[in-house]
Design an enzyme around this catalytic site. Structure first.
Site, PDB file in Angstrom:
ATOM      1  CG  ASP A  15      -1.816   1.184   1.292  1.00 17.96           C
ATOM      2  OD1 ASP A  15      -2.362   1.575   0.250  1.00 17.96           O
ATOM      3  OD2 ASP A  15      -1.977   1.740   2.385  1.00 17.96           O
ATOM      4  CG  ASP A  17      -1.794   7.344   0.375  1.00 19.66           C
ATOM      5  OD1 ASP A  17      -0.775   7.816  -0.144  1.00 19.66           O
ATOM      6  OD2 ASP A  17      -2.911   7.367  -0.164  1.00 19.66           O
TER       7      ASP A  17
END
Length: 256
Positions: A15, A17
């Site tokens: 991922d 963020d």
């Protein structure tokens, strides 16, 4: 499990963020500013305002309804939690339009303004792990619900580290449901020539951890940036760390 043997895996899916870059903080500020302005200025004018919860949006709302989800899904889920009904609208709606997608676009405008003004610097521990995995020649992908992933990677100077980026725009183009559905992770693994069983997922959001668990990935690592180790473990994380530098295996062996 207290260490990771990276040579046992064929692909690593990050991922973005909150895992590679601290843009989750920028997203949190943008969501807060957008929703609180909406609750204060716009929501009281709606026909169902009397029955809606118009109390201030908080970080708890972010983690419960928005974190890790595609932008429009986050808007929709938060509004539902407050008994606020808005038309869906279209993706072309301006931020001034009182629709689900208009509010989503308003938030995106706020995020882009902050990114352009302040830039972004990756977490040092995350860069350390990326350096280590580059030495092992492991194929890497970014799997992000954000439509801004390429811009964030470019701003952080990390665009060349990932062979594949599956972001919100790619998911929309391919018709892939967002997290907590596993489809975007599964697509990234396939693009890297791997299967879920021989791939690692690294996620800080509950919805993303759930996506990794639902997809049957061989190892799901939760990165605790505020959700809490117990919460990430309950969501399906096999291992939880506070910083990705903990996952770097020195030449002498063993996780640091």
């Amino acid at each position: 499990m207290d260490r990771v043997d990276w040579t046992s895996w064929r692909a690593v899916l990050f991922d973005l963020d909150g895992v590679v870059t601290p843009t989750a903080e920028v997203h949190m500020r943008a969501w807060s500013e957008m929703f609180n302005a909406f609750l204060t200025n716009d929501a009281p004018t709606l026909p169902d305002a009397a029955s809606a919860d118009l109390s201030a949006y908080t970080d708890a709302d972010y983690f419960a309804h928005v974190d890790g989800k595609p932008r429009y899904d986050g808007v929709r889920d938060f509004l539902m939690s407050r008994a606020i009904l808005l038309p869906e609208g279209t993706s072309e709606d301006p931020g001034t339009e009182l629709t689900v997608r208009g509010l989503g676009n308003r938030k995106n405008d706020a995020f882009n303004a902050v990114l352009a003004r302040d830039g972004v610097t990756a977490y040092p521990g995350s860069v350390e792990l990326l350096d280590h995995l580059r030495e092992l020649d492991l194929p890497l992908a970014v799997v992000s619900s954000s439509a801004n992933a390429p811009a964030v990677l470019a701003a952080a100077g990390l665009a060349d580290r990932f062979r594949c980026v599956v972001d919100g725009r790619v998911a929309t183009e391919l018709g892939l449901p967002g997290k907590p559905a596993p489809d975007t992770f599964l697509h990234a693994a396939e693009a890297l020539g791997a299967t879920a069983a021989d791939s690692v997922v690294l996620e800080d959001a509950v919805s993303g951890v759930r996506a990794g668990a639902a997809g049957g990935f061989g190892l799901v690592i939760g990165v605790d940036r505020g959700a809490g180790p117990d919460t990430l473990t309950r969501a399906g994380a096999d291992l939880v760390v506070a910083d990705l530098a903990e996952l770097v295996v020195p030449a002498t062996g063993g996780a640091r």
